[in-house]
Design a protein around this motif. Structure first.
Motif, PDB file in Angstrom:
ATOM      1  N   LEU A 260       5.368 -17.793 -53.990  1.00 51.93           N
ATOM      2  CA  LEU A 260       4.827 -17.775 -52.630  1.00 51.93           C
ATOM      3  C   LEU A 260       3.960 -18.994 -52.349  1.00 51.93           C
ATOM      4  CD1 LEU A 260       3.668 -14.046 -52.566  1.00 51.93           C
ATOM      5  CD2 LEU A 260       5.769 -14.978 -51.584  1.00 51.93           C
ATOM      6  N   SER A 261       3.981 -19.436 -51.116  1.00 54.38           N
ATOM      7  CA  SER A 261       3.056 -20.489 -50.685  1.00 54.38           C
ATOM      8  C   SER A 261       1.668 -19.876 -50.547  1.00 54.38           C
ATOM      9  CB  SER A 261       3.501 -21.067 -49.344  1.00 54.38           C
ATOM     10  OG  SER A 261       3.321 -20.097 -48.315  1.00 54.38           O
ATOM     11  N   GLN A 262       0.640 -20.712 -50.424  1.00 52.90           N
ATOM     12  CA  GLN A 262      -0.721 -20.191 -50.253  1.00 52.90           C
ATOM     13  C   GLN A 262      -0.809 -19.351 -48.981  1.00 52.90           C
ATOM     14  OE1 GLN A 262      -3.076 -20.270 -52.529  1.00 52.90           O
ATOM     15  NE2 GLN A 262      -4.434 -19.056 -51.242  1.00 52.90           N
ATOM     16  N   GLU A 263      -0.162 -19.786 -47.926  1.00 52.94           N
ATOM     17  CA  GLU A 263      -0.161 -19.039 -46.654  1.00 52.94           C
ATOM     18  C   GLU A 263       0.500 -17.672 -46.835  1.00 52.94           C
ATOM     19  OE1 GLU A 263       1.693 -19.433 -42.171  1.00 52.94           O
ATOM     20  OE2 GLU A 263       1.348 -21.260 -43.319  1.00 52.94           O
TER      21      GLU A 263
ATOM     22  N   HIS B 220      -3.904  -2.054 -65.479  1.00 56.09           N
ATOM     23  CA  HIS B 220      -4.346  -1.001 -66.392  1.00 56.09           C
ATOM     24  C   HIS B 220      -5.603  -1.382 -67.153  1.00 56.09           C
ATOM     25  CE1 HIS B 220      -2.239  -3.616 -69.208  1.00 56.09           C
ATOM     26  NE2 HIS B 220      -2.928  -3.017 -70.175  1.00 56.09           N
ATOM     27  N   ASP B 221      -5.813  -2.680 -67.332  1.00 57.57           N
ATOM     28  CA  ASP B 221      -6.959  -3.134 -68.113  1.00 57.57           C
ATOM     29  C   ASP B 221      -8.022  -3.844 -67.279  1.00 57.57           C
ATOM     30  OD1 ASP B 221      -5.530  -5.409 -67.507  1.00 57.57           O
ATOM     31  OD2 ASP B 221      -5.214  -6.023 -69.580  1.00 57.57           O
ATOM     32  N   GLY B 222      -7.865  -3.823 -65.960  1.00 57.38           N
ATOM     33  CA  GLY B 222      -8.852  -4.433 -65.080  1.00 57.38           C
ATOM     34  C   GLY B 222      -8.907  -5.941 -65.142  1.00 57.38           C
ATOM     35  N   ARG B 223      -7.829  -6.580 -65.541  1.00 58.59           N
ATOM     36  CA  ARG B 223      -7.840  -8.038 -65.739  1.00 58.59           C
ATOM     37  C   ARG B 223      -7.956  -8.839 -64.455  1.00 58.59           C
ATOM     38  NH1 ARG B 223      -2.730  -9.679 -68.858  1.00 58.59           N
ATOM     39  NH2 ARG B 223      -3.232  -7.728 -69.864  1.00 58.59           N
ATOM     40  N   PHE B 224      -7.593  -8.257 -63.319  1.00 58.43           N
ATOM     41  CA  PHE B 224      -7.670  -8.981 -62.054  1.00 58.43           C
ATOM     42  C   PHE B 224      -8.778  -8.404 -61.188  1.00 58.43           C
ATOM     43  CE2 PHE B 224      -2.884  -9.448 -62.750  1.00 58.43           C
ATOM     44  CZ  PHE B 224      -3.017 -10.674 -63.380  1.00 58.43           C
ATOM     45  N   ALA B 225      -9.701  -9.257 -60.768  1.00 60.05           N
ATOM     46  CA  ALA B 225     -10.835  -8.820 -59.952  1.00 60.05           C
ATOM     47  C   ALA B 225     -10.491  -8.761 -58.469  1.00 60.05           C
ATOM     48  CB  ALA B 225     -12.019  -9.763 -60.163  1.00 60.05           C
ATOM     49  N   THR B 226      -9.478  -9.502 -58.046  1.00 64.13           N
ATOM     50  CA  THR B 226      -9.166  -9.576 -56.615  1.00 64.13           C
ATOM     51  C   THR B 226      -7.680  -9.335 -56.365  1.00 64.13           C
ATOM     52  OG1 THR B 226      -8.635 -11.937 -56.622  1.00 64.13           O
ATOM     53  CG2 THR B 226     -10.972 -11.327 -56.318  1.00 64.13           C
ATOM     54  N   LEU B 227      -7.371  -8.950 -55.138  1.00 64.69           N
ATOM     55  CA  LEU B 227      -5.969  -8.802 -54.758  1.00 64.69           C
ATOM     56  C   LEU B 227      -5.245 -10.142 -54.793  1.00 64.69           C
ATOM     57  CD1 LEU B 227      -6.195  -6.219 -51.849  1.00 64.69           C
ATOM     58  CD2 LEU B 227      -5.133  -5.900 -54.089  1.00 64.69           C
ATOM     59  N   MET B 228      -5.953 -11.228 -54.509  1.00 66.00           N
ATOM     60  CA  MET B 228      -5.315 -12.543 -54.582  1.00 66.00           C
ATOM     61  C   MET B 228      -4.840 -12.825 -56.002  1.00 66.00           C
ATOM     62  SD  MET B 228      -4.102 -15.156 -53.102  1.00 66.00           S
ATOM     63  CE  MET B 228      -4.801 -15.248 -51.461  1.00 66.00           C
ATOM     64  N   GLU B 229      -5.611 -12.435 -57.001  1.00 61.29           N
ATOM     65  CA  GLU B 229      -5.179 -12.628 -58.387  1.00 61.29           C
ATOM     66  C   GLU B 229      -3.921 -11.816 -58.681  1.00 61.29           C
ATOM     67  OE1 GLU B 229      -8.686 -13.281 -61.400  1.00 61.29           O
ATOM     68  OE2 GLU B 229      -9.273 -11.743 -59.938  1.00 61.29           O
TER      69      GLU B 229
ATOM     70  N   LEU C  39       0.074 -11.723 -47.554  1.00 64.51           N
ATOM     71  CA  LEU C  39       0.318 -10.516 -48.341  1.00 64.51           C
ATOM     72  C   LEU C  39      -0.990  -9.792 -48.639  1.00 64.51           C
ATOM     73  CD1 LEU C  39       2.150  -8.575 -49.785  1.00 64.51           C
ATOM     74  CD2 LEU C  39       2.293 -10.202 -51.691  1.00 64.51           C
ATOM     75  N   VAL C  40      -2.030 -10.530 -48.993  1.00 64.95           N
ATOM     76  CA  VAL C  40      -3.338  -9.916 -49.237  1.00 64.95           C
ATOM     77  C   VAL C  40      -3.849  -9.264 -47.952  1.00 64.95           C
ATOM     78  CG1 VAL C  40      -5.765 -10.379 -49.795  1.00 64.95           C
ATOM     79  CG2 VAL C  40      -3.954 -11.363 -51.205  1.00 64.95           C
ATOM     80  N   ALA C  41      -3.679  -9.923 -46.825  1.00 68.36           N
ATOM     81  CA  ALA C  41      -4.095  -9.348 -45.536  1.00 68.36           C
ATOM     82  C   ALA C  41      -3.339  -8.052 -45.266  1.00 68.36           C
ATOM     83  CB  ALA C  41      -3.876 -10.353 -44.411  1.00 68.36           C
ATOM     84  N   PHE C  42      -2.045  -8.033 -45.560  1.00 64.90           N
ATOM     85  CA  PHE C  42      -1.262  -6.810 -45.383  1.00 64.90           C
ATOM     86  C   PHE C  42      -1.802  -5.696 -46.275  1.00 64.90           C
ATOM     87  CE2 PHE C  42       2.009  -4.084 -47.217  1.00 64.90           C
ATOM     88  CZ  PHE C  42       2.339  -3.342 -46.089  1.00 64.90           C
ATOM     89  N   LEU C  43      -2.081  -5.995 -47.520  1.00 66.05           N
ATOM     90  CA  LEU C  43      -2.598  -4.974 -48.432  1.00 66.05           C
ATOM     91  C   LEU C  43      -3.906  -4.369 -47.920  1.00 66.05           C
ATOM     92  CD1 LEU C  43      -1.725  -6.686 -51.819  1.00 66.05           C
ATOM     93  CD2 LEU C  43      -0.638  -4.649 -50.845  1.00 66.05           C
TER      94      LEU C  43
END
Length: 136
Positions: free
Chosen positions: A105-108, A59-68, A113-117
């Motif tokens: 979650l592990s890094q992999e 809601h506040d734009g705190r995350f710039a990336t899906l990984m975040e 999950l980001v790839a799925f999104l």
């Protein structure tokens, strides 16, 4: 876990929820409008369609990336008093004692999950002139 908030065919839910971004919020979301303690820190759940092209996130734009975003759900969910019950789990089956559910979650797994999104991007909608002006 994503299914509970983003699980209908349109991947959107109009019910406001708290996803544990913080223990204290400057913007109280729904609570700013209703004045109810039970509504503090509740925000509308957006669609996941085209999520990869709608940064920044929350809601506040705190995350710039899906990984975040994924890292938040993996390791960073705060135990806010209004945290949605689907983000809590009963600890050792003891009635009434719930703890925050973190995906751990592990890094992999995070990268998968980001790839799925990214697969939820509808390129046709992004370039089709029919959808270019939502106010027509």
């Amino acid at each position: 876990t994503c299914l509970y908030c983003h699980g209908n065919p349109q991947h959107v839910n109009d019910e406001a929820k708290n996803n544990g971004l913080a223990l204290e919020y400057t913007d109280q979301g729904k609570g700013d409008f209703t004045g109810r303690t039970a509504d503090r820190g509740l925000f509308k759940v957006p669609t996941l369609r085209n999520i990869a092209v709608t940064a920044p996130y929350m809601h506040d734009g705190r995350f710039a990336t899906l990984m975040e975003v994924v890292e938040h759900y993996s390791d960073g969910v705060a135990d806010h008093p209004n945290l949605h019950f689907r983000l809590k789990t009963l600890d050792d089956g003891q009635a009434g004692e719930a703890e925050v559910l973190r995906l751990d979650l592990s890094q992999e797994e995070k990268e998968a999950l980001v790839a799925f999104l990214h697969t939820l991007t509808d390129a046709e909608v992004l370039v089709n002139e029919q959808y270019s002006d939502s106010f027509r």
